[in-house]
Scaffold this motif. Structure first.
Motif, PDB file in Angstrom:
ATOM      1  N   GLY A 108      53.973 -22.824  59.994  1.00 45.84           N
ATOM      2  CA  GLY A 108      54.315 -24.032  60.742  1.00 45.84           C
ATOM      3  C   GLY A 108      55.257 -23.691  61.884  1.00 45.84           C
ATOM      4  N   LYS A 109      55.585 -24.679  62.687  1.00 38.72           N
ATOM      5  CA  LYS A 109      56.485 -24.455  63.814  1.00 38.72           C
ATOM      6  C   LYS A 109      57.945 -24.574  63.407  1.00 38.72           C
ATOM      7  CE  LYS A 109      53.192 -25.946  67.273  1.00 38.72           C
ATOM      8  NZ  LYS A 109      52.738 -27.006  68.157  1.00 38.72           N
ATOM      9  N   THR A 110      58.219 -25.442  62.415  1.00 35.39           N
ATOM     10  CA  THR A 110      59.593 -25.667  61.977  1.00 35.39           C
ATOM     11  C   THR A 110      59.636 -25.799  60.455  1.00 35.39           C
ATOM     12  OG1 THR A 110      59.407 -28.077  62.070  1.00 35.39           O
ATOM     13  CG2 THR A 110      60.142 -26.959  64.097  1.00 35.39           C
ATOM     14  N   LEU A 111      60.857 -25.722  59.911  1.00 35.07           N
ATOM     15  CA  LEU A 111      61.037 -25.946  58.476  1.00 35.07           C
ATOM     16  C   LEU A 111      60.596 -27.363  58.108  1.00 35.07           C
ATOM     17  CD1 LEU A 111      64.590 -24.370  57.965  1.00 35.07           C
ATOM     18  CD2 LEU A 111      62.397 -23.364  57.355  1.00 35.07           C
ATOM     19  N   GLN A 112      60.880 -28.311  58.985  1.00 35.94           N
ATOM     20  CA  GLN A 112      60.518 -29.697  58.722  1.00 35.94           C
ATOM     21  C   GLN A 112      59.001 -29.874  58.690  1.00 35.94           C
ATOM     22  OE1 GLN A 112      62.795 -28.756  61.033  1.00 35.94           O
ATOM     23  NE2 GLN A 112      64.632 -29.412  59.963  1.00 35.94           N
ATOM     24  N   GLU A 113      58.293 -29.151  59.527  1.00 36.26           N
ATOM     25  CA  GLU A 113      56.828 -29.238  59.538  1.00 36.26           C
ATOM     26  C   GLU A 113      56.251 -28.726  58.225  1.00 36.26           C
ATOM     27  OE1 GLU A 113      53.455 -26.950  61.953  1.00 36.26           O
ATOM     28  OE2 GLU A 113      54.629 -28.281  63.254  1.00 36.26           O
ATOM     29  N   VAL A 114      56.788 -27.614  57.735  1.00 36.24           N
ATOM     30  CA  VAL A 114      56.337 -27.064  56.452  1.00 36.24           C
ATOM     31  C   VAL A 114      56.688 -28.037  55.327  1.00 36.24           C
ATOM     32  CG1 VAL A 114      56.646 -25.181  54.788  1.00 36.24           C
ATOM     33  CG2 VAL A 114      56.436 -24.668  57.233  1.00 36.24           C
ATOM     34  N   ALA A 115      57.899 -28.557  55.346  1.00 41.18           N
ATOM     35  CA  ALA A 115      58.318 -29.518  54.323  1.00 41.18           C
ATOM     36  C   ALA A 115      57.426 -30.757  54.346  1.00 41.18           C
ATOM     37  CB  ALA A 115      59.775 -29.912  54.532  1.00 41.18           C
ATOM     38  N   GLY A 116      57.062 -31.204  55.538  1.00 46.15           N
ATOM     39  CA  GLY A 116      56.173 -32.352  55.675  1.00 46.15           C
ATOM     40  C   GLY A 116      54.797 -32.082  55.092  1.00 46.15           C
ATOM     41  N   PHE A 117      54.295 -30.879  55.305  1.00 41.83           N
ATOM     42  CA  PHE A 117      52.996 -30.512  54.723  1.00 41.83           C
ATOM     43  C   PHE A 117      53.058 -30.576  53.200  1.00 41.83           C
ATOM     44  CE2 PHE A 117      50.328 -27.381  52.651  1.00 41.83           C
ATOM     45  CZ  PHE A 117      49.065 -27.746  53.101  1.00 41.83           C
ATOM     46  N   VAL A 118      54.100 -29.966  52.636  1.00 42.34           N
ATOM     47  CA  VAL A 118      54.236 -29.948  51.175  1.00 42.34           C
ATOM     48  C   VAL A 118      54.371 -31.375  50.650  1.00 42.34           C
ATOM     49  CG1 VAL A 118      55.678 -29.204  49.241  1.00 42.34           C
ATOM     50  CG2 VAL A 118      55.216 -27.625  51.129  1.00 42.34           C
ATOM     51  N   ASN A 119      55.204 -32.169  51.283  1.00 40.00           N
ATOM     52  CA  ASN A 119      55.481 -33.532  50.829  1.00 40.00           C
ATOM     53  C   ASN A 119      54.297 -34.480  51.019  1.00 40.00           C
ATOM     54  OD1 ASN A 119      57.211 -35.595  49.819  1.00 40.00           O
ATOM     55  ND2 ASN A 119      57.503 -36.308  51.918  1.00 40.00           N
ATOM     56  N   ASN A 120      53.646 -34.415  52.177  1.00 39.75           N
ATOM     57  CA  ASN A 120      52.621 -35.407  52.520  1.00 39.75           C
ATOM     58  C   ASN A 120      51.193 -34.994  52.194  1.00 39.75           C
ATOM     59  OD1 ASN A 120      54.647 -37.078  53.604  1.00 39.75           O
ATOM     60  ND2 ASN A 120      54.563 -35.937  55.520  1.00 39.75           N
ATOM     61  N   LYS A 121      50.926 -33.705  52.163  1.00 37.41           N
ATOM     62  CA  LYS A 121      49.548 -33.261  51.943  1.00 37.41           C
ATOM     63  C   LYS A 121      49.357 -32.555  50.608  1.00 37.41           C
ATOM     64  CE  LYS A 121      48.535 -32.799  56.875  1.00 37.41           C
ATOM     65  NZ  LYS A 121      48.207 -31.853  57.957  1.00 37.41           N
ATOM     66  N   LEU A 122      50.202 -31.567  50.333  1.00 41.86           N
ATOM     67  CA  LEU A 122      49.995 -30.735  49.143  1.00 41.86           C
ATOM     68  C   LEU A 122      50.394 -31.453  47.855  1.00 41.86           C
ATOM     69  CD1 LEU A 122      49.060 -27.949  48.206  1.00 41.86           C
ATOM     70  CD2 LEU A 122      51.377 -27.125  48.549  1.00 41.86           C
ATOM     71  N   ALA A 123      51.601 -31.960  47.810  1.00 48.65           N
ATOM     72  CA  ALA A 123      52.112 -32.583  46.582  1.00 48.65           C
ATOM     73  C   ALA A 123      51.370 -33.868  46.220  1.00 48.65           C
ATOM     74  CB  ALA A 123      53.605 -32.865  46.718  1.00 48.65           C
ATOM     75  N   THR A 124      50.696 -34.465  47.182  1.00 44.02           N
ATOM     76  CA  THR A 124      49.989 -35.720  46.914  1.00 44.02           C
ATOM     77  C   THR A 124      48.585 -35.516  46.351  1.00 44.02           C
ATOM     78  OG1 THR A 124      49.188 -35.833  49.188  1.00 44.02           O
ATOM     79  CG2 THR A 124      51.262 -36.957  48.696  1.00 44.02           C
ATOM     80  N   LEU A 125      48.099 -34.276  46.310  1.00 49.46           N
ATOM     81  CA  LEU A 125      46.778 -34.019  45.729  1.00 49.46           C
ATOM     82  C   LEU A 125      46.825 -34.327  44.238  1.00 49.46           C
ATOM     83  CD1 LEU A 125      45.886 -30.677  47.564  1.00 49.46           C
ATOM     84  CD2 LEU A 125      44.994 -32.963  48.056  1.00 49.46           C
ATOM     85  N   ASP A 126      45.804 -34.979  43.740  1.00 50.79           N
ATOM     86  CA  ASP A 126      45.822 -35.502  42.380  1.00 50.79           C
ATOM     87  C   ASP A 126      45.972 -34.455  41.283  1.00 50.79           C
ATOM     88  OD1 ASP A 126      43.315 -34.587  43.074  1.00 50.79           O
ATOM     89  OD2 ASP A 126      42.213 -36.184  42.069  1.00 50.79           O
ATOM     90  N   THR A 127      45.531 -33.221  41.504  1.00 44.41           N
ATOM     91  CA  THR A 127      45.635 -32.207  40.451  1.00 44.41           C
ATOM     92  C   THR A 127      46.887 -31.340  40.569  1.00 44.41           C
ATOM     93  OG1 THR A 127      44.254 -30.704  41.730  1.00 44.41           O
ATOM     94  CG2 THR A 127      43.143 -32.073  40.102  1.00 44.41           C
ATOM     95  N   VAL A 128      47.690 -31.541  41.610  1.00 45.13           N
ATOM     96  CA  VAL A 128      48.913 -30.753  41.799  1.00 45.13           C
ATOM     97  C   VAL A 128      50.014 -31.321  40.914  1.00 45.13           C
ATOM     98  CG1 VAL A 128      50.723 -30.099  43.429  1.00 45.13           C
ATOM     99  CG2 VAL A 128      48.323 -29.995  44.120  1.00 45.13           C
ATOM    100  N   LEU A 129      50.538 -30.471  40.029  1.00 41.02           N
ATOM    101  CA  LEU A 129      51.614 -30.874  39.123  1.00 41.02           C
ATOM    102  C   LEU A 129      52.989 -30.618  39.714  1.00 41.02           C
ATOM    103  CD1 LEU A 129      50.122 -29.447  35.800  1.00 41.02           C
ATOM    104  CD2 LEU A 129      50.053 -31.812  36.618  1.00 41.02           C
ATOM    105  N   SER A 130      53.154 -29.443  40.371  1.00 40.88           N
ATOM    106  CA  SER A 130      54.451 -29.119  40.961  1.00 40.88           C
ATOM    107  C   SER A 130      54.277 -28.045  42.026  1.00 40.88           C
ATOM    108  CB  SER A 130      55.435 -28.628  39.893  1.00 40.88           C
ATOM    109  OG  SER A 130      54.994 -27.401  39.346  1.00 40.88           O
ATOM    110  N   THR A 131      55.286 -27.947  42.888  1.00 41.68           N
ATOM    111  CA  THR A 131      55.307 -26.918  43.926  1.00 41.68           C
ATOM    112  C   THR A 131      56.713 -26.321  44.007  1.00 41.68           C
ATOM    113  OG1 THR A 131      55.943 -28.432  45.709  1.00 41.68           O
ATOM    114  CG2 THR A 131      53.572 -28.137  45.318  1.00 41.68           C
ATOM    115  N   ALA A 132      56.777 -25.094  44.477  1.00 40.94           N
ATOM    116  CA  ALA A 132      58.058 -24.447  44.784  1.00 40.94           C
ATOM    117  C   ALA A 132      57.864 -23.696  46.099  1.00 40.94           C
ATOM    118  CB  ALA A 132      58.476 -23.494  43.674  1.00 40.94           C
ATOM    119  N   THR A 133      58.645 -24.039  47.093  1.00 38.72           N
ATOM    120  CA  THR A 133      58.484 -23.472  48.432  1.00 38.72           C
ATOM    121  C   THR A 133      59.543 -22.406  48.688  1.00 38.72           C
ATOM    122  OG1 THR A 133      57.606 -25.574  49.220  1.00 38.72           O
ATOM    123  CG2 THR A 133      58.367 -24.026  50.890  1.00 38.72           C
TER     124      THR A 133
END
Length: 160
Positions: A108-133
């Motif tokens: 990503g371009k910034t830490l916030q962009e990566v955090a946004g991806f994890v928060n808005n796209k990755l963590a919201t997938l129905d089979t994702v239980l947890s993430t650690a960045t």
């Protein structure tokens, strides 16, 4: 011959067929045909240029994201991995052993962009239980290439 070709081009994908045939000790046409066959079979998946972005004025943030998911019956992890790797900011996805299931490498371009991806796209997938960045702070070696060189003091030594 295939192993020799793959070993050489993995280190230098810009090598031309003539040089490659000399190194292997085979005819150019034979090496060219073998390269084409390896590409057609999907053994050679692409040719990439490695860039040390820290030496440019372009800002990039890389992160490793550990993802714990619920595998789907009859399919395992393949569908969720596919959903994740289709995002353009995702550079790599690996099925892992250990405490998490997938390793996602993201750019990503910034830490916030990566955090946004994890928060808005990755963590919201129905089979994702947890993430650690984990953010990559500095690369020392990447794909077998050393990116940092030790500083060598080239000043003349003076002794009393």
């Amino acid at each position: 011959m295939r192993e020799e070709i793959l070993t050489i081009i993995e280190k230098n994908s810009r090598i031309n067929v003539q040089e490659l045939s000399v190194l292997i000790g085979s005819e150019e046409i034979t090496v060219a045909n073998e390269l084409k066959a390896l590409e057609d079979e999907g053994v050679i998946c692409g040719y990439h240029t490695m860039v040390d972005w820290s030496k440019t004025s372009i800002d990039k943030v890389n992160a490793l994201i550990e993802v714990k998911v619920t595998p789907q019956r009859g399919i395992g992890f393949d569908n969720i991995a596919e959903r994740i790797y289709k995002y353009p900011e995702v550079k790599s996805v690996y099925l892992m052993s250990g405490g998490f299931d997938l390793m996602v490498i993201l750019e990503g371009k910034t830490l916030q962009e990566v955090a946004g991806f994890v928060n808005n796209k990755l963590a919201t997938l129905d089979t994702v239980l947890s993430t650690a960045t984990h953010f990559i702070l500095k690369k020392y070696k990447d794909h077998g290439t050393i990116l940092t060189r030790k500083y060598e003091d080239t000043r003349e030594k003076i002794t009393p």
